[in-house]
Motif scaffolding. Sequence first.
Motif, PDB file in Angstrom:
ATOM      1  N   ILE A  65      47.970  49.027  56.312  1.00  7.02           N
ATOM      2  CA  ILE A  65      47.301  47.897  56.212  1.00  7.02           C
ATOM      3  C   ILE A  65      45.629  48.251  56.021  1.00  7.02           C
ATOM      4  O   ILE A  65      44.739  47.576  56.130  1.00  7.02           O
ATOM      5  N   GLY A  66      45.232  49.525  56.331  1.00  8.91           N
ATOM      6  CA  GLY A  66      43.910  49.849  56.460  1.00  8.91           C
ATOM      7  C   GLY A  66      43.140  49.433  57.774  1.00  8.91           C
ATOM      8  O   GLY A  66      41.900  49.364  57.581  1.00  8.91           O
ATOM      9  N   LEU A  67      43.980  49.852  58.798  1.00  4.29           N
ATOM     10  CA  LEU A  67      43.059  49.611  60.020  1.00  4.29           C
ATOM     11  C   LEU A  67      43.187  50.879  60.996  1.00  4.29           C
ATOM     12  O   LEU A  67      44.269  51.832  60.775  1.00  4.29           O
ATOM     13  N   SER A  68      42.360  50.993  61.958  1.00  2.31           N
ATOM     14  CA  SER A  68      42.648  52.102  62.706  1.00  2.31           C
ATOM     15  C   SER A  68      43.732  51.933  64.024  1.00  2.31           C
ATOM     16  O   SER A  68      44.318  50.482  63.919  1.00  2.31           O
ATOM     17  N   THR A  69      44.446  52.746  64.515  1.00  6.18           N
ATOM     18  CA  THR A  69      45.559  52.341  65.259  1.00  6.18           C
ATOM     19  C   THR A  69      44.977  51.266  66.608  1.00  6.18           C
ATOM     20  O   THR A  69      45.784  50.606  66.604  1.00  6.18           O
ATOM     21  N   ASN A  70      43.679  51.536  66.956  1.00 10.94           N
ATOM     22  CA  ASN A  70      43.347  50.698  68.004  1.00 10.94           C
ATOM     23  C   ASN A  70      43.397  49.097  67.355  1.00 10.94           C
ATOM     24  O   ASN A  70      43.680  48.167  68.183  1.00 10.94           O
TER      25      ASN A  70
END
Length: 152
Positions: free
Chosen positions: A27-32
């Motif tokens: 979805i285009g987010l960082s892991t955190n």
Amino acid sequence: MDAIDEQIIRVLRANGRASFSALGREIGLSTNAAAVRVRRLERSGVITGYQAILGTDAPDEVSGLEAFVDVRLDTDRDSEEFLEWASDVREILDAVHVTGPYDYLLRVHTRDTAALDGLLRLVKREGGAAQTQTRLALRPRRASAGPGSQRF
């Protein structure tokens, strides 16, 4: 809830075991950032849990119904004969001769209610039961976590 939360839910519906890093990539987010959003959805009650959906090839010990069946035998049916018959029926896990209004208590395991119905018919037709009473196990007994732990 926003559009990103909806994307997270869509991905988790398809794969509830997706890692935070895989979810973030999808979805285009960082892991955190993905982890923070999933935890917020869990805390707010939008996500209430995860489950495994078992297929038809799952072993019977994992899926299905466990039940306890009280059996009153026909007056002409021999108790030992019934016990021998019951030992050959795969769904009957245990048969205990008991006191009281019933002759036996059976612990049985079937894949679903239709199979349980078939087993009860078999117990009456071939096993010689005049009457049965069935109780479903709602929750299995969990093994002890170690010495001193409470079992029930």
